[in-house]
Design a protein around this motif. Structure first.
Motif, PDB file in Angstrom:
ATOM      1  N   ALA A  25      20.110 -17.830  -1.552  1.00 17.34           N
ATOM      2  CA  ALA A  25      19.897 -17.098  -2.807  1.00 17.34           C
ATOM      3  C   ALA A  25      19.107 -15.811  -2.606  1.00 17.34           C
ATOM      4  O   ALA A  25      19.125 -14.932  -3.466  1.00 17.34           O
ATOM      5  N   MET A  26      18.402 -15.676  -1.463  1.00 20.97           N
ATOM      6  CA  MET A  26      17.591 -14.483  -1.214  1.00 20.97           C
ATOM      7  C   MET A  26      18.265 -13.506  -0.252  1.00 20.97           C
ATOM      8  O   MET A  26      17.642 -12.591   0.243  1.00 20.97           O
ATOM      9  N   ARG A  27      19.547 -13.676  -0.014  1.00 23.25           N
ATOM     10  CA  ARG A  27      20.235 -12.832   0.961  1.00 23.25           C
ATOM     11  C   ARG A  27      20.971 -11.643   0.350  1.00 23.25           C
ATOM     12  O   ARG A  27      21.367 -10.752   1.075  1.00 23.25           O
ATOM     13  N   ASP A  28      21.160 -11.633  -0.958  1.00 28.57           N
ATOM     14  CA  ASP A  28      21.860 -10.473  -1.510  1.00 28.57           C
ATOM     15  C   ASP A  28      20.893  -9.294  -1.648  1.00 28.57           C
ATOM     16  O   ASP A  28      19.680  -9.442  -1.549  1.00 28.57           O
ATOM     17  N   GLU A  29      21.439  -8.117  -1.840  1.00 27.56           N
ATOM     18  CA  GLU A  29      20.648  -6.889  -1.809  1.00 27.56           C
ATOM     19  C   GLU A  29      19.559  -6.825  -2.869  1.00 27.56           C
ATOM     20  O   GLU A  29      18.508  -6.268  -2.647  1.00 27.56           O
ATOM     21  N   GLY A  30      19.780  -7.392  -4.037  1.00 31.04           N
ATOM     22  CA  GLY A  30      18.800  -7.313  -5.104  1.00 31.04           C
ATOM     23  C   GLY A  30      17.746  -8.410  -5.079  1.00 31.04           C
ATOM     24  O   GLY A  30      16.869  -8.453  -5.933  1.00 31.04           O
ATOM     25  N   ALA A  31      17.791  -9.279  -4.090  1.00 32.23           N
ATOM     26  CA  ALA A  31      16.882 -10.427  -4.069  1.00 32.23           C
ATOM     27  C   ALA A  31      15.447 -10.041  -3.728  1.00 32.23           C
ATOM     28  O   ALA A  31      14.522 -10.677  -4.173  1.00 32.23           O
ATOM     29  N   ARG A  32      15.255  -9.025  -2.918  1.00 33.51           N
ATOM     30  CA  ARG A  32      13.907  -8.581  -2.544  1.00 33.51           C
ATOM     31  C   ARG A  32      13.745  -7.159  -3.052  1.00 33.51           C
ATOM     32  O   ARG A  32      14.460  -6.270  -2.634  1.00 33.51           O
ATOM     33  N   GLY A  47       0.821  -1.204   0.000  1.00 38.03           N
ATOM     34  CA  GLY A  47       0.000   0.000   0.000  1.00 38.03           C
ATOM     35  C   GLY A  47       0.849   1.245   0.000  1.00 38.03           C
ATOM     36  O   GLY A  47       1.892   1.306  -0.624  1.00 38.03           O
ATOM     37  N   GLY A  48       0.401   2.234   0.723  1.00 39.33           N
ATOM     38  CA  GLY A  48       1.099   3.504   0.746  1.00 39.33           C
ATOM     39  C   GLY A  48       0.647   4.393  -0.405  1.00 39.33           C
ATOM     40  O   GLY A  48      -0.254   4.056  -1.171  1.00 39.33           O
ATOM     41  N   GLU A  49       1.262   5.510  -0.527  1.00 39.53           N
ATOM     42  CA  GLU A  49       0.863   6.504  -1.514  1.00 39.53           C
ATOM     43  C   GLU A  49       0.900   5.980  -2.941  1.00 39.53           C
ATOM     44  O   GLU A  49       0.051   6.297  -3.754  1.00 39.53           O
ATOM     45  N   TRP A  50       1.883   5.143  -3.261  1.00 38.73           N
ATOM     46  CA  TRP A  50       2.029   4.630  -4.627  1.00 38.73           C
ATOM     47  C   TRP A  50       1.630   3.176  -4.739  1.00 38.73           C
ATOM     48  O   TRP A  50       1.935   2.510  -5.708  1.00 38.73           O
ATOM     49  N   PHE A  51       0.936   2.652  -3.745  1.00 36.12           N
ATOM     50  CA  PHE A  51       0.566   1.247  -3.635  1.00 36.12           C
ATOM     51  C   PHE A  51       1.753   0.366  -4.008  1.00 36.12           C
ATOM     52  O   PHE A  51       1.749  -0.380  -4.965  1.00 36.12           O
ATOM     53  N   GLU A  52       2.769   0.503  -3.219  1.00 34.94           N
ATOM     54  CA  GLU A  52       4.010  -0.234  -3.430  1.00 34.94           C
ATOM     55  C   GLU A  52       3.991  -1.521  -2.618  1.00 34.94           C
ATOM     56  O   GLU A  52       3.453  -1.571  -1.521  1.00 34.94           O
ATOM     57  N   VAL A  53       4.574  -2.554  -3.177  1.00 33.48           N
ATOM     58  CA  VAL A  53       4.824  -3.782  -2.432  1.00 33.48           C
ATOM     59  C   VAL A  53       6.323  -3.785  -2.156  1.00 33.48           C
ATOM     60  O   VAL A  53       7.130  -3.969  -3.061  1.00 33.48           O
ATOM     61  N   ALA A  54       6.694  -3.512  -0.918  1.00 28.62           N
ATOM     62  CA  ALA A  54       8.101  -3.402  -0.560  1.00 28.62           C
ATOM     63  C   ALA A  54       8.499  -4.577   0.314  1.00 28.62           C
ATOM     64  O   ALA A  54       7.844  -4.867   1.302  1.00 28.62           O
ATOM     65  N   ARG A  55       9.556  -5.229  -0.066  1.00 35.16           N
ATOM     66  CA  ARG A  55      10.073  -6.356   0.693  1.00 35.16           C
ATOM     67  C   ARG A  55      11.494  -6.037   1.109  1.00 35.16           C
ATOM     68  O   ARG A  55      12.405  -6.111   0.298  1.00 35.16           O
ATOM     69  N   PRO A  56      11.674  -5.649   2.380  1.00 34.48           N
ATOM     70  CA  PRO A  56      13.027  -5.323   2.834  1.00 34.48           C
ATOM     71  C   PRO A  56      13.986  -6.480   2.636  1.00 34.48           C
ATOM     72  O   PRO A  56      13.585  -7.642   2.714  1.00 34.48           O
ATOM     73  N   PRO A  57      15.257  -6.195   2.392  1.00 39.43           N
ATOM     74  CA  PRO A  57      16.235  -7.253   2.149  1.00 39.43           C
ATOM     75  C   PRO A  57      16.613  -7.998   3.429  1.00 39.43           C
ATOM     76  O   PRO A  57      16.313  -7.566   4.532  1.00 39.43           O
ATOM     77  N   TYR A  58      17.311  -9.090   3.241  1.00 40.70           N
ATOM     78  CA  TYR A  58      17.852  -9.862   4.358  1.00 40.70           C
ATOM     79  C   TYR A  58      18.806  -8.985   5.161  1.00 40.70           C
ATOM     80  O   TYR A  58      19.581  -8.206   4.600  1.00 40.70           O
ATOM     81  N   LEU A  59      18.745  -9.096   6.462  1.00 40.37           N
ATOM     82  CA  LEU A  59      19.687  -8.421   7.350  1.00 40.37           C
ATOM     83  C   LEU A  59      20.300  -9.455   8.285  1.00 40.37           C
ATOM     84  O   LEU A  59      19.614 -10.393   8.705  1.00 40.37           O
TER      85      LEU A  59
END
Length: 114
Positions: free
Chosen positions: A100-107, A19-31
């Protein structure tokens, strides 16, 4: 008026913001574990043991206190005064993130096209 929801996976604790103003689906990266959780604060939690604030207003070890919130400080699992059960759960959760989902571009974030 726009709304935002946060979906949290109860298995791997990954958060997805929808959601949000631009209806974004945001998936924070692995930390890494030392950057993923804040220290839990609440009346009734012992001051000499550090608990990790998880999701659903509970510590990773399952403690739920009225008024519990995350502090402004990281929960550092390598410290000696941390809750051993929180450390154990943090390790299990960390192991659930596929390599495979831990690098910055994975999410990535995807915005709705207008």
């Amino acid at each position: 008026m726009w709304e935002e929801e946060i979906w949290s996976c109860s298995w791997c604790y990954a958060a997805t913001h929808v959601g949000g103003e631009w209806f974004e689906v945001a998936r924070p990266p692995y930390l890494p574990m030392s950057m993923r959780w804040e220290r839990a604060v609440a009346d009734g939690l012992p001051a000499d043991v550090s608990h990790a604030f998880g999701i659903f207003v509970r510590t990773l070890c399952g403690i739920q206190q009225v008024g519990m919130s995350p502090s402004d400080h990281w929960w550092l699992p390598e410290r000696e005064y941390v809750c051993g059960a929180c450390r154990e759960v943090a390790g299990v959760i960390d192991g659930r993130w596929p390599q495979a989902m831990r690098d910055e571009g994975a999410r990535v974030s995807v915005a709705r096209r207008l």
